[in-house]
Design a protein around this motif. Structure first.
Motif, PDB file in Angstrom:
ATOM      1  N   LEU A  53       0.739  -1.238  -0.036  1.00 37.19           N
ATOM      2  CA  LEU A  53      -0.023  -0.030  -0.017  1.00 37.19           C
ATOM      3  C   LEU A  53       0.722   1.281   0.002  1.00 37.19           C
ATOM      4  O   LEU A  53       0.314   2.450  -0.658  1.00 37.19           O
ATOM      5  N   SER A  54       1.972   1.061   0.322  1.00 37.26           N
ATOM      6  CA  SER A  54       2.918   2.248   0.502  1.00 37.26           C
ATOM      7  C   SER A  54       3.268   2.981  -0.766  1.00 37.26           C
ATOM      8  O   SER A  54       3.836   4.038  -0.967  1.00 37.26           O
ATOM      9  N   GLN A  55       3.101   2.105  -1.980  1.00 35.38           N
ATOM     10  CA  GLN A  55       3.220   2.403  -3.161  1.00 35.38           C
ATOM     11  C   GLN A  55       1.981   2.908  -3.947  1.00 35.38           C
ATOM     12  O   GLN A  55       2.081   3.137  -5.097  1.00 35.38           O
ATOM     13  N   GLY A  56       1.023   2.887  -3.189  1.00 37.44           N
ATOM     14  CA  GLY A  56      -0.277   3.210  -3.786  1.00 37.44           C
ATOM     15  C   GLY A  56      -0.696   4.865  -3.996  1.00 37.44           C
ATOM     16  O   GLY A  56       0.423   5.495  -3.300  1.00 37.44           O
ATOM     17  N   ILE A  57      -1.726   5.233  -4.601  1.00 38.16           N
ATOM     18  CA  ILE A  57      -1.993   6.580  -4.603  1.00 38.16           C
ATOM     19  C   ILE A  57      -2.973   7.267  -3.565  1.00 38.16           C
ATOM     20  O   ILE A  57      -3.937   6.443  -3.205  1.00 38.16           O
ATOM     21  N   VAL A  58      -2.545   8.021  -2.843  1.00 35.77           N
ATOM     22  CA  VAL A  58      -3.225   8.557  -1.893  1.00 35.77           C
ATOM     23  C   VAL A  58      -3.909   9.803  -2.375  1.00 35.77           C
ATOM     24  O   VAL A  58      -3.648  10.796  -3.188  1.00 35.77           O
ATOM     25  N   HIS A  59      -5.503   9.777  -1.845  1.00 34.50           N
ATOM     26  CA  HIS A  59      -6.279  10.676  -2.477  1.00 34.50           C
ATOM     27  C   HIS A  59      -7.341  10.994  -1.266  1.00 34.50           C
ATOM     28  O   HIS A  59      -8.039  10.017  -0.965  1.00 34.50           O
TER      29      HIS A  59
END
Length: 103
Positions: A53-59
């Motif tokens: 998840l650390s490589q995911g997109i934060v929105h």
């Protein structure tokens, strides 16, 4: 009552980005920062296929898993419909620009 461990400065986490905290017991923790400078801490493993998840997109207050696009609420760790599942959350706060994680 929590014991708080300093992790980094808020400015060390890019807006809409993350930082990883490794635990000796395994199961890394992803520390996220959103555009409003709020911080969140989740187990760095998607409930679907264990994606980072650390490589995911934060929105907003959500993160999207980079592997299959599942969305998770950063506050609760719950997957957002239609996805089902959850990730562990950890208590975290910012004081005087310092990010602190409960241990």
């Amino acid at each position: 009552m929590h014991h708080w461990k300093p992790i980094c400065l808020l400015e060390d986490i890019p807006p809409l980005g993350s930082r990883i905290v490794q635990r000796p017991s395994g199961g890394d923790i992803a520390i996220f920062r959103n555009a409003e400078d709020e911080v969140f801490a989740l187990h760095d493993q998607c409930a679907h296929k264990n994606g980072p998840l650390s490589q995911g997109i934060v929105h907003g207050r959500k993160v999207t898993c980079p592997l299959h696009g599942w969305h998770f609420n950063l506050e609760t760790g719950q997957a957002l419909a239609p996805d089902v599942g959850s990730c562990a959350t950890f208590a975290i706060k910012v004081e005087h620009g310092q990010v602190l994680l409960a241990v």
